[in-house]
Every structure is written in structure tokens, then in C-alpha cells.
Scaffold this motif. Structure first.
Motif, PDB file in Angstrom:
ATOM      1  N   LYS A   8       0.822  -1.219   0.000  1.00  0.00           N
ATOM      2  CA  LYS A   8       0.000   0.000   0.000  1.00  0.00           C
ATOM      3  C   LYS A   8       0.857   1.271   0.000  1.00  0.00           C
ATOM      4  O   LYS A   8       0.504   2.287  -0.614  1.00  0.00           O
ATOM      5  CB  LYS A   8      -0.928   0.008   1.213  1.00  0.00           C
ATOM      6  CG  LYS A   8      -2.085  -0.989   1.135  1.00  0.00           C
ATOM      7  CD  LYS A   8      -2.948  -0.886   2.371  1.00  0.00           C
ATOM      8  CE  LYS A   8      -4.045  -1.935   2.382  1.00  0.00           C
ATOM      9  NZ  LYS A   8      -5.007  -1.735   1.291  1.00  0.00           N
ATOM     10  N   SER A   9       1.978   1.203   0.698  1.00  0.00           N
ATOM     11  CA  SER A   9       2.810   2.408   0.852  1.00  0.00           C
ATOM     12  C   SER A   9       4.144   2.309   0.108  1.00  0.00           C
ATOM     13  O   SER A   9       4.986   3.198   0.220  1.00  0.00           O
ATOM     14  CB  SER A   9       3.089   2.668   2.335  1.00  0.00           C
ATOM     15  OG  SER A   9       3.697   1.543   2.929  1.00  0.00           O
ATOM     16  N   ASN A  45       6.673   1.954  -3.287  1.00  0.00           N
ATOM     17  CA  ASN A  45       6.770   2.374  -4.684  1.00  0.00           C
ATOM     18  C   ASN A  45       8.160   2.023  -5.210  1.00  0.00           C
ATOM     19  O   ASN A  45       9.109   1.806  -4.433  1.00  0.00           O
ATOM     20  CB  ASN A  45       6.555   3.890  -4.829  1.00  0.00           C
ATOM     21  CG  ASN A  45       5.100   4.287  -4.600  1.00  0.00           C
ATOM     22  OD1 ASN A  45       4.236   4.005  -5.415  1.00  0.00           O
ATOM     23  ND2 ASN A  45       4.857   4.960  -3.474  1.00  0.00           N
ATOM     24  N   GLY A  46       8.269   1.959  -6.542  1.00  0.00           N
ATOM     25  CA  GLY A  46       9.559   1.708  -7.148  1.00  0.00           C
ATOM     26  C   GLY A  46      10.171   0.398  -6.736  1.00  0.00           C
ATOM     27  O   GLY A  46       9.506  -0.651  -6.702  1.00  0.00           O
ATOM     28  N   LEU A  92       8.513  -1.614  -3.903  1.00  0.00           N
ATOM     29  CA  LEU A  92       7.330  -2.383  -4.311  1.00  0.00           C
ATOM     30  C   LEU A  92       7.737  -3.678  -5.012  1.00  0.00           C
ATOM     31  O   LEU A  92       7.152  -4.743  -4.758  1.00  0.00           O
ATOM     32  CB  LEU A  92       6.451  -1.537  -5.220  1.00  0.00           C
ATOM     33  CG  LEU A  92       5.192  -2.225  -5.768  1.00  0.00           C
ATOM     34  CD1 LEU A  92       4.268  -2.639  -4.631  1.00  0.00           C
ATOM     35  CD2 LEU A  92       4.460  -1.301  -6.742  1.00  0.00           C
ATOM     36  N   ASN A 104      -1.117   0.221  -6.267  1.00  0.00           N
ATOM     37  CA  ASN A 104       0.299   0.385  -6.612  1.00  0.00           C
ATOM     38  C   ASN A 104       0.796  -0.758  -7.502  1.00  0.00           C
ATOM     39  O   ASN A 104       1.612  -0.552  -8.407  1.00  0.00           O
ATOM     40  CB  ASN A 104       1.155   0.456  -5.341  1.00  0.00           C
ATOM     41  CG  ASN A 104       0.944   1.738  -4.572  1.00  0.00           C
ATOM     42  OD1 ASN A 104       0.296   2.672  -5.066  1.00  0.00           O
ATOM     43  ND2 ASN A 104       1.491   1.822  -3.368  1.00  0.00           N
ATOM     44  N   GLN A 140      -0.670  -0.517 -11.126  1.00  0.00           N
ATOM     45  CA  GLN A 140      -0.059   0.545 -11.938  1.00  0.00           C
ATOM     46  C   GLN A 140       1.202   0.082 -12.668  1.00  0.00           C
ATOM     47  O   GLN A 140       1.706   0.790 -13.551  1.00  0.00           O
ATOM     48  CB  GLN A 140       0.272   1.747 -11.055  1.00  0.00           C
ATOM     49  CG  GLN A 140      -0.956   2.522 -10.584  1.00  0.00           C
ATOM     50  CD  GLN A 140      -0.606   3.644  -9.628  1.00  0.00           C
ATOM     51  OE1 GLN A 140       0.573   3.889  -9.320  1.00  0.00           O
ATOM     52  NE2 GLN A 140      -1.625   4.353  -9.145  1.00  0.00           N
ATOM     53  N   LEU A 141       1.697  -1.092 -12.361  1.00  0.00           N
ATOM     54  CA  LEU A 141       2.878  -1.614 -13.037  1.00  0.00           C
ATOM     55  C   LEU A 141       2.572  -2.030 -14.479  1.00  0.00           C
ATOM     56  O   LEU A 141       3.497  -2.179 -15.293  1.00  0.00           O
ATOM     57  CB  LEU A 141       3.442  -2.828 -12.275  1.00  0.00           C
ATOM     58  CG  LEU A 141       3.992  -2.557 -10.871  1.00  0.00           C
ATOM     59  CD1 LEU A 141       4.390  -3.873 -10.206  1.00  0.00           C
ATOM     60  CD2 LEU A 141       5.189  -1.613 -10.934  1.00  0.00           C
TER      61      LEU A 141
END
Length: 280
Positions: A28-29, A31-32, A35, A59, A62-63
Motif C-alpha cells: 500500500k505504501s 513504490n519503485g 514495491l 500500486n 499501476q505496473l
């Protein structure tokens, strides 16, 4: 190792912990690279065999179409695919670690176990891309100890008999097919129910006919017995009248004394004639 091994007899746990939950919280938190690391950890985690909740995280979704889309494709592979699909197009996915490969093989066994309860070794060897039976049996036993399948290995016949298999994630759009399948099953059940009701009605009607026929036959027997009894009574009365009534000697109207006298008058008619001759 015995000729046949019974494994995983215990009932699957009803309150198994959702091991994927912690990875969903991290995703949830993240990124990059963070993740991507969460996804790799989830794919290698020994107790995580469903990935639908992680795929639903914004998240992660969105990949798609980005430079790290292979991670999403790999996650989809572990959720819905098999090891054979990976071997067919390995370039579509990230490079799998030994732990990931073994987990994907375990999930492939689950997919096969869901479709059939008796799985030949030959099919398993092909689907898992293995050429060694001992290695195959080790992977099956590992899947059983992971509590994702229960079953029995028959080494003589080279068959895996499945007693239980954990469900896998449902692919997007597959819900409609499930609904159609369930609706077809409901319609089939309705048809069977209607057929049974018709058979029950027919059986009840036939039973009523037989009861009526039985009552008619019993009444006919009662009437026949009455007729036979009446005829027997009339016959007895007729025999009594013929035996004790007048004119029982052939209808001549002669009583017993007359029957005794009659023969004496007719006896020796020649003697009478002779007597008349000497009298002259």
C-alpha cells in the motif's frame, strides 16, 4: 519409501492464517524498487499460495504497461498460471529463483489436482518439466506438507490420487463462467427434481389402481362364495325331498307294503293255469 504412501490425511485447516496480508499492507505504501521487492518476497514466501489481494492493490496494478510490467506478469502467472506456461515464454516474466520455481511447480500440481483426482506421473513429469521420478515425488511430498494438496502416491502404477486440493485465484472475467456453470447445475437439478416428482405421481396413481383392483377382486370373491354357498344349500334341500318324499320308487306311486305284495301275485303264473286244467 514404501510402495504407496498415504500423506496429508488431516482435514485442511479451517482457520488458516492469511499470510499474504502483511505483503498487502507493505504494498500500500511502497513504490519503485521497494514495491518490486515486496512482490519478490511474496512470490518466494513458503506459506503464500494466493495473490488476488496483492494484485488488487493500486500500486501493483499501476505496473501494467510500465518498465517493470514483468513483475505484474509474474504475479499473474503465480496467481492463475502454471510452470509449463512459464517454460513456454520465460522472457515475459522475471527470472525465477529456485524457491519461486518450486512454488510455481507446487501451484501447477494444485491446478492439475483441481481438474482430476487421479493424476498419472507422466502428466506431472510433462507439466513440471521433470525427467526424474524421485525428484517428482519429492516435489509432490513437499506440496502435501505445505498443506495445499492431500493425497496418496502409488509407485507401482505411478499415479497420484488426490483427496484434497486448495483453491487458486479466480482469473478476471472467470466469474461469469462460474455463474454459467452453477446455473447449468441448478437447471440440471431442477430437471432431475421434476422427473422424480413425475415418477412419484405415476407410482401413486399405479398404487391407487392396484388398490381399487384388489378391492374389486376381493368383492368378486365374496360374491362368488355367496353364490356357491346358496347353490350348495339348494342342492342339499333337493336331495332331502327326493329321499324322504312319496314316489321315491321310480314314480309308480307304490308304498313299501304294495311293493312287498306285488311280486307274490305275479309269482308262478303257470301253476295257476295247471290248477285250472285239473279242475275240469
Amino acid at each position: 519409501m514404501t510402495q504407496d504412501m498415504l500423506l496429508g490425511n488431516e482435514e485442511p485447516s479451517k482457520s488458516k492464517e492469511t499470510f499474504l496480508e502483511k505483503f498487502c499492507v507493505l504494498a500500500k505504501s511502497a513504490n519503485g524498487a521497494a514495491l518490486l521487492d515486496v512482490i519478490r518476497q511474496a512470490l518466494e514466501a513458503p506459506n503464500v499460495f494466493v495473490f488476488g489481494e496483492l494484485l488488487a492493490e493500486p500500486n501493483v496494478a499501476q505496473l501494467k504497461g510500465g518498465p517493470d510490467a514483468k513483475y505484474l506478469e509474474t504475479l499473474n502467472l503465480f496467481a492463475y498460471g502454471t510452470y509449463k506456461e512459464y517454460r513456454a515464454q520465460p522472457e515475459k516474466f522475471i527470472e525465477l529463483s529456485p524457491a519461486m520455481q518450486k512454488k510455481l511447480q507446487h501451484l501447477t500440481i494444485v491446478s492439475l489436482a483441481i481438474k482430476a483426482k487421479s493424476i498419472p506421473y507422466a502428466l506431472l513429469l510433462s507439466e513440471l518439466d521433470i525427467d526424474n521420478v524421485r525428484h517428482l515425488e519429492d516435489i509432490i511430498i513437499e506440496a502435501i506438507y505445505a498443506d495445499i494438496i492431500h493425497g496418496k502416491l502409488f509407485q507401482n502404477t505411478r499415479i497420484l490420487e488426490v483427496d484434497y486440493a486448495q483453491g487458486r485465484d479466480i482469473p478476471p472475467g472467470y466469474t461469469g463462467q462460474i455463474v454459467e456453470t452453477l446455473q447449468a447445475w441448478v437447471n440440471s437439478c431442477d430437471s432431475v427434481s421434476n422427473c422424480i416428482e413425475m415418477q412419484i405421481k405415476y407410482a401413486n396413481a399405479e398404487k391407487s389402481k392396484r388398490l381399487l383392483n384388489k378391492e374389486r377382486v376381493e368383492q368378486d370373491l365374496i360374491n362368488l362364495k355367496k353364490v356357491l354357498k346358496s347353490q350348495a344349500s339348494d342342492s342339499d334341500e333337493s336331495m332331502q325331498i327326493d329321499t324322504h318324499g312319496p314316489g321315491t320308487s321310480g314314480g309308480l306311486g307304490l308304498g313299501p307294503s304294495e311293493l312287498r305284495k306285488k311280486p307274490s301275485k305275479l309269482r308262478n303264473p303257470r301253476s295257476s293255469a295247471v290248477g285250472l286244467k285239473f279242475g275240469k
